[in-house]
Design an enzyme around this catalytic site. Structure first.
Site, mmCIF file in Angstrom:
data_model
loop_
_atom_site.group_PDB
_atom_site.id
_atom_site.type_symbol
_atom_site.label_atom_id
_atom_site.label_comp_id
_atom_site.label_asym_id
_atom_site.label_seq_id
_atom_site.Cartn_x
_atom_site.Cartn_y
_atom_site.Cartn_z
ATOM 1 N N PRO A 106 -26.265 -34.351 -28.165
ATOM 2 C CA PRO A 106 -26.692 -33.358 -29.154
ATOM 3 C C PRO A 106 -25.625 -33.148 -30.233
ATOM 4 O O PRO A 106 -24.430 -33.161 -29.924
ATOM 5 C CB PRO A 106 -26.900 -32.072 -28.333
ATOM 6 C CG PRO A 106 -26.580 -32.378 -26.919
ATOM 7 C CD PRO A 106 -26.186 -33.816 -26.799
ATOM 8 N N GLY A 160 -23.358 -31.182 -33.012
ATOM 9 C CA GLY A 160 -22.803 -29.829 -33.196
ATOM 10 C C GLY A 160 -22.631 -29.077 -31.900
ATOM 11 O O GLY A 160 -22.490 -27.850 -31.887
ATOM 12 N N GLY A 213 -20.194 -29.824 -29.599
ATOM 13 C CA GLY A 213 -18.832 -29.972 -29.060
ATOM 14 C C GLY A 213 -18.766 -31.060 -28.010
ATOM 15 O O GLY A 213 -17.854 -31.086 -27.188
ATOM 16 N N LEU A 214 -19.736 -31.972 -28.039
ATOM 17 C CA LEU A 214 -19.771 -33.033 -27.022
ATOM 18 C C LEU A 214 -19.374 -34.397 -27.602
ATOM 19 O O LEU A 214 -19.650 -35.438 -26.998
ATOM 20 C CB LEU A 214 -21.157 -33.098 -26.363
ATOM 21 C CG LEU A 214 -21.578 -31.819 -25.626
ATOM 22 C CD1 LEU A 214 -22.983 -31.953 -25.044
ATOM 23 C CD2 LEU A 214 -20.584 -31.452 -24.517
ATOM 24 N N SER A 224 -20.257 -36.094 -30.416
ATOM 25 C CA SER A 224 -21.231 -37.051 -30.970
ATOM 26 C C SER A 224 -20.652 -37.784 -32.185
ATOM 27 O O SER A 224 -20.859 -38.990 -32.341
ATOM 28 C CB SER A 224 -22.558 -36.384 -31.320
ATOM 29 O OG SER A 224 -22.421 -35.590 -32.456
ATOM 30 N N ASP A 277 -11.207 -36.747 -29.098
ATOM 31 C CA ASP A 277 -12.589 -37.242 -28.965
ATOM 32 C C ASP A 277 -12.637 -38.763 -29.111
ATOM 33 O O ASP A 277 -13.341 -39.458 -28.382
ATOM 34 C CB ASP A 277 -13.486 -36.626 -30.054
ATOM 35 C CG ASP A 277 -13.727 -35.147 -29.856
ATOM 36 O OD1 ASP A 277 -12.983 -34.514 -29.085
ATOM 37 O OD2 ASP A 277 -14.660 -34.612 -30.479
#
Ligand code: PMV
Length: 319
Positions: A98, A100, A102-103, A105, A149
């Site tokens: 998903p 936005g 915080g994962l 993307s 990230d």
């Protein structure tokens, strides 16, 4: 010939924001991935087609800076100029992560794009070159990105990451499932990084106590998780959430989801990533993920059970 690459999204288990200031963060790659497919074309343009943001054409220099897909074009421009190829590119993107939330993307998309481009342009696909190109995109999306990230999208697994240093791998003794709870409120990481920068100016003493404490938590969690000590790991995550709350990064909804998860028997829960919206991450005993997911739903969040994945970036070709 079509060149493909995919890279994982991530969840930060401890140490977000402190990692921007050089402290360690513990981050885990997830079994949710972004994929890039690259073709070289005759027309000297960069075409980007995304399942999320539509289609856009970018010239090889200048303009269209405001477009959501412009950072992808920046990654492509950097590698095109390194390759000196007189070509254009078509880049097709898809993601299971998903936006936005915080994962990770964006970082996983940039790493996949850079990796597929290196293969398509005949550049040596070494991790350093892919990292540099992906950071070109990250710097555009985030304000002062720590690189965490990108590092986990490259390597997969669980990493103790410190800015500018080679990451240390934490080896888990058994597979780890985590429950994520998306608030449904997308947020811009850069804005939240600015909130912390402001806090550091207003209250430098409290800021440095928070930073040192968060660093201690990340380092300790890097030992307790591999040991399989879920009780201690959960407790560390709870303390990390409180420290992030002090820094002004939580919201009533995130706090509500964290409290509901803990009431439903979870061992630990915290906001993850930038905060101000986005996601929480929750550690539960194996088999209790559904109960925790229900608690997240009860607070208006969207639960997602994900597994920690050992697989970093991978490339392949077809046609
Ligand atoms: O992209 P997010 O929201 O997962 O946040 C990344 C973590 C931060 O520490 C907040 C920023 C950074 O660059 O490390």
């Amino acid at each position: 010939m079509r060149y493909y690459a995919s890279a994982p999204g991530k969840v930060i288990l401890a140490g977000e924001h402190a990692v921007v200031y050089g402290y360690p963060a513990l981050v885990a790659a997830l079994n949710l991935r972004s994929t890039a497919c690259v073709e070289t074309v005759e027309s000297r343009e960069i075409e980007v087609i995304s399942d999320r943001w539509g289609r856009a054409l970018f010239p090889l220099e200048g303009s269209r800076e405001e477009h959501e897909l412009f950072p992808v074009a920046l990654v492509a421009r950097k590698l095109l100029s390194e390759s000196r190829a007189a070509l254009g590119l078509r880049i097709m993107l898809s993601s299971e992560i998903p936006a936005g939330a915080g994962l990770g993307s964006s970082a996983s998309t940039f790493v996949a794009t850079a990796s597929a481009l290196c293969a398509a342009l005949g550049l040596e696909p070494d991790l350093g070159g892919i990292r540099e190109a992906a950071m070109e995109g990250e710097r555009r999306v985030h304000w002062n990105p720590s690189g965490v990230d990108v590092e986990v999208a490259l390597n997969g697994g669980v990493l103790l990451y410190r800015r500018g240093q080679a990451p240390e791998r934490a080896l888990l003794s058994s597979p780890l499932r985590l429950v994520l709870g998306f608030s449904g409120v997308p947020k811009r990481t850069g804005d939240m990084v600015k909130v912390v920068a402001e806090f550091s100016k207003q209250s430098p003493e409290i800021f440095s106590v928070c930073m040192e404490s968060i660093a201690g938590i990340a380092t300790r969690l890097a030992h307790s998780l591999p040991r399989g000590d879920l009780e201690e790991s959960g407790w560390l995550m709870n303390v990390n959430h409180l420290l992030l709350t002090i820094l002004g990064l939580s919201t009533a909804q995130l706090d509500g989801m964290v409290a509901a998860c803990l009431s439903s028997g979870a061992l630990g829960a915290k906001l993850t990533g930038g905060g101000g919206g986005g996601c929480i991450v929750c550690l539960s005993r194996p088999g209790e993920e559904e109960r925790v997911s229900e608690a997240i739903r009860g607070r208006g969040g969207e639960p997602l059970v994900a597994e920690v994945s050992l697989e970093g970036v991978k490339t392949w070709r077809e046609g």
